[in-house]
Design a protein around this motif. Structure first.
Motif, short mmCIF file in Angstrom:
data_model
loop_
_atom_site.label_atom_id
_atom_site.label_comp_id
_atom_site.label_asym_id
_atom_site.label_seq_id
_atom_site.Cartn_x
_atom_site.Cartn_y
_atom_site.Cartn_z
N ILE A 101 0.85 -1.20 0.00
CA ILE A 101 0.00 0.00 0.00
C ILE A 101 0.87 1.24 0.00
O ILE A 101 1.83 1.34 0.76
CB ILE A 101 -0.91 0.03 1.24
N GLY A 102 0.54 2.19 -0.87
CA GLY A 102 1.15 3.51 -0.82
C GLY A 102 0.21 4.46 -0.08
O GLY A 102 0.16 4.49 1.14
N THR A 103 -0.59 5.17 -0.85
CA THR A 103 -1.62 6.04 -0.26
C THR A 103 -2.81 5.20 0.17
O THR A 103 -3.21 4.27 -0.53
CB THR A 103 -2.09 7.09 -1.29
N CYS A 104 -3.38 5.54 1.33
CA CYS A 104 -4.56 4.82 1.83
C CYS A 104 -5.58 5.83 2.33
O CYS A 104 -5.27 6.69 3.16
CB CYS A 104 -4.14 3.87 2.96
N HIS A 108 -14.65 8.34 1.78
CA HIS A 108 -15.10 9.73 1.97
C HIS A 108 -13.95 10.71 1.90
O HIS A 108 -14.15 11.91 2.08
CB HIS A 108 -15.82 9.86 3.32
N GLY A 109 -12.75 10.21 1.67
CA GLY A 109 -11.61 11.10 1.50
C GLY A 109 -10.73 11.26 2.72
O GLY A 109 -9.79 12.06 2.70
N LEU A 110 -10.99 10.52 3.79
CA LEU A 110 -10.16 10.60 4.99
C LEU A 110 -8.83 9.90 4.74
O LEU A 110 -8.78 8.73 4.36
CB LEU A 110 -10.87 9.94 6.17
N ASP A 168 -9.28 4.92 20.22
CA ASP A 168 -10.64 5.44 20.32
C ASP A 168 -11.55 4.77 19.30
O ASP A 168 -11.12 3.97 18.46
CB ASP A 168 -10.64 6.96 20.13
N GLN A 169 -12.85 5.10 19.36
CA GLN A 169 -13.84 4.43 18.52
C GLN A 169 -13.56 4.63 17.03
O GLN A 169 -13.70 3.70 16.23
CB GLN A 169 -15.25 4.93 18.86
N GLU A 170 -13.16 5.83 16.65
CA GLU A 170 -12.87 6.09 15.23
C GLU A 170 -11.69 5.24 14.75
O GLU A 170 -11.73 4.68 13.65
CB GLU A 170 -12.55 7.57 15.02
N THR A 171 -10.67 5.12 15.56
CA THR A 171 -9.51 4.32 15.19
C THR A 171 -9.88 2.84 15.09
O THR A 171 -9.43 2.14 14.17
CB THR A 171 -8.38 4.50 16.22
N LYS A 388 -11.03 13.57 -3.13
CA LYS A 388 -11.53 14.94 -2.99
C LYS A 388 -11.05 15.84 -4.14
O LYS A 388 -10.52 16.93 -3.93
CB LYS A 388 -11.09 15.53 -1.63
N ASN A 389 -11.25 15.32 -5.32
CA ASN A 389 -10.82 16.04 -6.51
C ASN A 389 -11.87 15.87 -7.60
O ASN A 389 -11.87 14.87 -8.33
CB ASN A 389 -9.46 15.52 -6.98
N PRO A 390 -12.79 16.85 -7.77
CA PRO A 390 -13.86 16.71 -8.76
C PRO A 390 -13.39 16.82 -10.20
O PRO A 390 -14.15 16.56 -11.13
CB PRO A 390 -14.79 17.88 -8.42
N SER A 391 -12.12 17.16 -10.42
CA SER A 391 -11.60 17.34 -11.77
C SER A 391 -10.94 16.10 -12.35
O SER A 391 -10.41 16.14 -13.48
CB SER A 391 -10.58 18.49 -11.78
#
Length: 503
Positions: A101-104, A108-110, A168-171, A388-391
């Motif tokens: 994996i490189g970018t992960c 939703h873009g997090l 935490d819960q999110e993690t 997060k890039n509409p283009s």
């Protein structure tokens, strides 16, 4: 009851090989080296290669796109790698593939930190190693644990791990999403729909030669072209989809093809993929297969792994070599019609303007029926949302594989499911059919190797092994040419170690 029309004319060869994939061509290559001249290869399609299929971006064949097999799994004492080195196969300019994996990000873009996904990956890898160690322990101590799935065991262990180290819960939620991504990746490694299907106790039966994975130089079709170049071209008969093998006749084995052609031979090397056998074995063999053979076909399994290539004018929006996206989903439950893309576990840059992604199981089968433009549009929307890039542009071209839809494949490669035994059932897949105390029908292919199943290496070795068995039968029948050949180094110093002794 014979399926052969007595009015039909037939063609005779001493040995007939069914299938011109790696196993079939490897068998033919060995028979040619041993001096056999009376050979036919019946290929059901209009091309050689089987589940190896390489397309090229250039006329010089230096930029391959692997539509099927792509890796040599382990290089040390790997006969396929040794062959490539010995014959000086050309290198190529492609990117070495990996599942790193490189970018992960999530859908939703997090952005997910590398520390987090490395933590999950390392824990997952430790669980995989535990299963390999468990299998070796069982083999050494002649014990067997109860059959359950990789998914069940790993999920329980991971939940314990998260309870102790979850944060935490999110993690915790992110870690569970990353776990699901690894489960999906592992379906690509195993060739299955879900890790709920894969046997925990048998997972370690899969073994690879030591050393790293590597793309085959200039594409795996280089291997296919080489093997084909070593045999007489009139051995290969295309568009001969075998529908019936009549194997209990006193004189010869009779083979009937879909187009009505009939062939006769003394020995058959059958390299039909496991998934095709599962669909057709009841009509394929006359008389019906013995119980031990049908049980092996039923117990073992083979799934679908497909690839999607996305072509662009340029890839400015894609940073690094790979992108992993994790999704909101409950373990293995997906609405396939709406969420098929959530089974994609990794996007990889294979050339400056080409992305590759992998999809498996029922989602892959569903994707095979989709319009390629629709696939491109769906994945573009996924990129725009998660990055997060509409283009982000739509791809200029989409190319996808369709291995399940291929009647000569019906899938990608085999695995050992819950309830199956690698030693018993894979060996039974490999055992010949015997009539009047003579082995008549031999079986080869990746699904017939107890340790290298699912690999080109396994297919290559079993093809050569079965060719050797046929040669031994010819010698025992006092075939003069084979008796002479048996005294040469080519025969007595057979290149690749056999897995088991001849039947």
């Amino acid at each position: 009851m014979s399926t052969v029309d007595q009015n039909q004319t037939s063609q005779y060869r001493q040995t007939i090989i069914i299938g011109s994939g790696t196993a079939g061509l490897s068998a033919a290559y060995q028979l040619q080296k041993l001096g056999c001249k009376s050979v036919f290869i019946l290929e059901g399609s209009n091309r050689i290669g089987g589940r190896i299929l390489t397309e090229y971006l250039d006329k010089d064949l230096t930029q391959p796109l692997e539509m099927g097999a792509c890796w040599m799994h382990g290089l040390q004492e790997n006969p396929v790698y040794e062959l490539a080195q010995r014959e000086n196969f050309p290198s190529h300019t492609g990117t070495i593939l990996s599942f790193d994996i490189g970018t992960c990000v999530d859908e939703h873009g997090l952005q997910i930190s590398s520390d987090l996904h490395h933590e999950v990956d390392e824990f997952f890898e430790s669980l995989l190693q535990d299963t390999r160690d468990l299998f070796e322990y069982q083999q050494q101590n002649n014990t067997q644990i109860s059959s359950t799935s990789i998914h069940k065991v790993f999920l329980e262990k991971f939940e314990n791990f998260v309870n102790l180290n979850g944060g935490d819960q999110e993690t915790r939620c992110l870690k569970l999403k990353l776990l699901q991504r690894r489960f999906d990746q592992e379906t690509g490694e195993c060739g299955c729909q879900s890790m709920e299907q894969v046997s925990y106790s048998e997972f370690g039966s899969y073994q690879r030669p030591k050393g790293p994975d590597m793309e085959f130089p200039c594409g795996y079709s280089t291997l296919i072209r080489f093997l084909c170049s070593q045999i007489p071209q009139n051995w290969i008969q295309f568009d001969q989809f075998v529908e019936n093998i009549l194997w209990d006749q006193n004189d010869r084995v009779h083979i009937t093809c879909k187009n009505g052609n009939v062939y006769e031979c003394d020995y058959v090397i059958c390299t039909i993929p496991l998934a095709v056998m599962k669909w057709n074995y009841k009509s394929l063999f006359t008389p019906p297969l013995p119980t031990w053979k049908t049980e092996a076909i039923q117990k073992m399994d083979m799934g679908t792994v497909d690839k999607i290539y996305l072509f662009y004018d340029q890839l400015d929006f894609f940073t690094g070599d790979s992108l992993a996206i994790v999704y909101d989903r409950e373990h293995d439950t997906l609405d396939i019609k709406k969420e098929w893309y959530k089974k994609i576990f990794l996007f990889q840059k294979v050339y400056d303007n080409v992305l590759l992604c992998w999809i498996t199981g029922d989602e892959a089968i569903f994707c095979e029926q989709l319009d390629e433009t629709y696939i491109g549009d769906t994945l573009t929307n996924l990129f725009r949302k998660s990055l997060k890039n509409p283009s982000i542009p739509t791809p200029t071209k989409v190319v996808r594989t369709q291995w399940f839809s291929n009647p000569c494949a019906k899938g990608s490669y085999s695995y050992v499911p819950v309830g199956a035994s690698s030693w018993q059932h894979i060996q039974d897949l490999a055992k010949p059919l015997i009539f009047n105390n003579m082995s008549r029908v031999f079986f080869a292919g990746e699904h017939t190797h107890t340790r290298y199943y699912s690999t080109v290496t396994g297919a290559f070795i079993t093809g050569q092994t079965q060719a050797l068995y046929v040669a031994q039968q010819l010698i025992s029948n006092n075939d003069t040419e084979m008796l002479a050949k048996a005294n040469t180094d080519d025969f007595t110093k057979i290149q690749w170690k056999r897995e088991v002794e001849p039947p």
